[in-house]
Design a protein around this motif. Structure first.
Motif, PDB file in Angstrom:
ATOM      1  N   ARG A   1      -1.947   2.687 -13.914  1.00 30.41           N
ATOM      2  CA  ARG A   1      -2.114   4.125 -14.137  1.00 30.41           C
ATOM      3  C   ARG A   1      -2.371   4.880 -12.841  1.00 30.41           C
ATOM      4  O   ARG A   1      -2.313   6.101 -12.812  1.00 30.41           O
ATOM      5  N   ASN A   2      -2.690   4.148 -11.795  1.00 34.45           N
ATOM      6  CA  ASN A   2      -2.969   4.755 -10.500  1.00 34.45           C
ATOM      7  C   ASN A   2      -2.128   4.058  -9.441  1.00 34.45           C
ATOM      8  O   ASN A   2      -2.639   3.298  -8.615  1.00 34.45           O
ATOM      9  N   PRO A   3      -0.809   4.276  -9.467  1.00 36.88           N
ATOM     10  CA  PRO A   3       0.090   3.521  -8.583  1.00 36.88           C
ATOM     11  C   PRO A   3      -0.168   3.760  -7.102  1.00 36.88           C
ATOM     12  O   PRO A   3       0.320   3.012  -6.263  1.00 36.88           O
ATOM     13  N   GLY A   4      -0.922   4.791  -6.770  1.00 35.79           N
ATOM     14  CA  GLY A   4      -1.232   5.036  -5.368  1.00 35.79           C
ATOM     15  C   GLY A   4      -2.314   4.142  -4.823  1.00 35.79           C
ATOM     16  O   GLY A   4      -2.580   4.126  -3.616  1.00 35.79           O
ATOM     17  N   SER A   5      -2.956   3.362  -5.688  1.00 34.11           N
ATOM     18  CA  SER A   5      -4.051   2.501  -5.253  1.00 34.11           C
ATOM     19  C   SER A   5      -3.511   1.239  -4.585  1.00 34.11           C
ATOM     20  O   SER A   5      -2.600   0.605  -5.113  1.00 34.11           O
ATOM     21  N   PRO A   6      -4.044   0.852  -3.423  1.00 38.33           N
ATOM     22  CA  PRO A   6      -3.591  -0.388  -2.763  1.00 38.33           C
ATOM     23  C   PRO A   6      -3.828  -1.595  -3.657  1.00 38.33           C
ATOM     24  O   PRO A   6      -4.791  -1.632  -4.434  1.00 38.33           O
TER      25      PRO A   6
ATOM     26  N   ASP B   1       0.863  -1.188   0.000  1.00 37.58           N
ATOM     27  CA  ASP B   1       0.000   0.000   0.000  1.00 37.58           C
ATOM     28  C   ASP B   1       0.892   1.228   0.000  1.00 37.58           C
ATOM     29  O   ASP B   1       1.560   1.526   0.986  1.00 37.58           O
ATOM     30  N   SER B   2       0.912   1.949  -1.129  1.00 40.47           N
ATOM     31  CA  SER B   2       1.823   3.085  -1.269  1.00 40.47           C
ATOM     32  C   SER B   2       1.349   4.312  -0.506  1.00 40.47           C
ATOM     33  O   SER B   2       2.055   5.316  -0.457  1.00 40.47           O
ATOM     34  N   ARG B   3       0.166   4.240   0.086  1.00 43.92           N
ATOM     35  CA  ARG B   3      -0.322   5.396   0.832  1.00 43.92           C
ATOM     36  C   ARG B   3       0.403   5.557   2.164  1.00 43.92           C
ATOM     37  O   ARG B   3       0.310   6.585   2.816  1.00 43.92           O
ATOM     38  N   ARG B   4       1.146   4.523   2.554  1.00 42.99           N
ATOM     39  CA  ARG B   4       1.872   4.579   3.815  1.00 42.99           C
ATOM     40  C   ARG B   4       3.354   4.386   3.563  1.00 42.99           C
ATOM     41  O   ARG B   4       3.790   3.355   3.075  1.00 42.99           O
TER      42      ARG B   4
END
Length: 394
Positions: free
Chosen positions: A285-290, A12-15
């Motif tokens: 296209r949305n690498p921030g998505s888990p 998860d790139s959000r963390r």
């Protein structure tokens, strides 16, 4: 400094990874992907599909991981990329394979992480938080393609073996379009691993529109066969009557029944594989998505296709257990004609039994792993290796 035996990258790139993060906890929660040097010999291993170049997305990400493991560019390196059991990567593979009943081998990756494993900041210019989801996304497509394609081939081989054994016929009328779809899916997957995108020139949409048409027609045929079985609820059915009624569904004729079964199986498998590739491209296209969003994006559609194949399996199982008799009309024929009808009934029952077994047999565990091996050459070329002896990863 002792190099880590295994790197754990968050999915998860959000963390962002924090100093002091416990990789054991990350693995236990199923929130990381593990990368280590593989202990499998690569010299005798076959390459799975085509190698990828040094500028491919997979190669660049493995090159980014190599320094974390203490490796350099002076020698060929063999990596083991694996999801921990907590991620439940195995849940997706049976769905893509049409709900096949196989044992998914985790490789017990969690056992291989010892006290030296830790989360390490990524190299300059590349955030570790983004590295994990991208590698994880590529790993999901590799593992699902490996498992689904192997299961697809296994069932097709079993169907063809049955056909040859009972001297049945295959028209293969849909083969050209289905072969084109298979080739296109392989090209699309190669493009994802190379560029993290599927270019229009691959023609995935056009090729798969034909497959979706075939799948829809197959669903109609399965419903028709179900109605035939509902009408024939007697313990015994004249073989000539059952063959006639099955062939009347969709006007395919009895000679077209086996081909329709094979086509239904193949169209559903191919379309399931397409769903994963299309969803993976959208997530690239949305690498921030888990990474778990991928499963959420495809599970409903995959479940629908798995249900169609479950219905087909049920139809074949019921047909294989239906005793076939000679009709009163056939019984009034000459003795040698009665013998011919009995022999035809025997072939029909053998065909039903063989098709049922082909659709329900267990998958090969070697192709149902939650990890894969990749060889990174000195020049940056990457070979994904076919599965070896899975016991070596336990």
């Amino acid at each position: 400094m002792i190099a880590p035996l295994c790197v754990v990258l968050p999915l998860d790139s959000r963390r962002e990874p924090q100093h002091g993060d416990n990789p054991w906890e990350t693995v236990a929660r199923g929130e990381g992907i593990t990368i280590r040097y593989s202990d499998q010999p690569q010299s005798t291993r076959k390459t799975w599909r085509m190698p990828l170049g040094p500028t491919s997305a997979l190669s660049r990400h493995l090159q980014a991981v190599a320094p974390m493991l203490g490796g350099g560019r002076g020698a060929t390196q063999l990596f083991r990329v694996e999801f921990p059991p907590g991620f439940n990567a195995g849940d997706l593979m049976p769905a893509v394979g049409g709900g096949f009943r196989g044992v998914v081998r985790s490789g017990n990756g969690a056992h291989r992480i010892d006290g030296q494993a830790r989360l390490i900041p990524g190299p300059a210019g590349l955030r570790t938080a983004a590295l994990g989801p991208m590698l994880g996304l590529m790993a999901v497509t590799i593992l699902t393609e490996m498992a689904a394609a192997a299961e697809q081939d296994r069932k097709l081989t079993a169907i063809l073996t049955t056909v040859e054994r009972v001297d049945a016929r295959l028209r293969l009328e849909s083969d050209a379009r289905l072969q084109t779809a298979e080739q296109t899916i392989r090209q699309a997957h190669a493009a994802l691993l190379d560029r993290a995108a599927i270019p229009e020139s691959v023609g995935l949409g056009a090729a798969m529109s034909h497959v979706q048409d075939i799948r829809n027609l197959s669903s109609v045929l399965i419903a028709g066969w179900e109605r035939v079985l509902e009408r024939q609820k007697r313990t015994e059915v004249p073989g000539s009557v059952l063959r006639k009624e099955l062939g009347e569904v969709g006007k395919i004729g009895w000679d077209g029944f086996t081909d329709a079964v094979r086509t239904a199986h193949l169209a559903n498998h191919l379309d399931s594989r397409r769903l994963v590739l299309v969803a993976a491209e959208a997530q690239f296209r949305n690498p921030g998505s888990p990474l778990h969003h991928l499963r959420q994006a495809v599970e409903a559609d995959l479940a629908e296709r798995a249900r169609d194949l479950d219905r087909l399996r049920t139809v074949l199982a019921r047909l294989s257990s239906t005793p076939l008799t000679i009709s009163a009309w056939d019984a009034g024929m000459l003795p040698h004609l009665i013998t011919d009808r009995a022999a035809e009934n025997a072939r029909t029952q053998a065909l039903f039994a063989g098709l049922s077994a082909a659709m329900t047999g267990a998958a090969d565990p070697a192709w149902c792993s939650t990890g894969f091996d990749a060889e990174l050459g000195v020049d940056g070329d990457v070979r994904i290796l076919e599965p070896g002896d899975q016991r070596d990863h336990e």
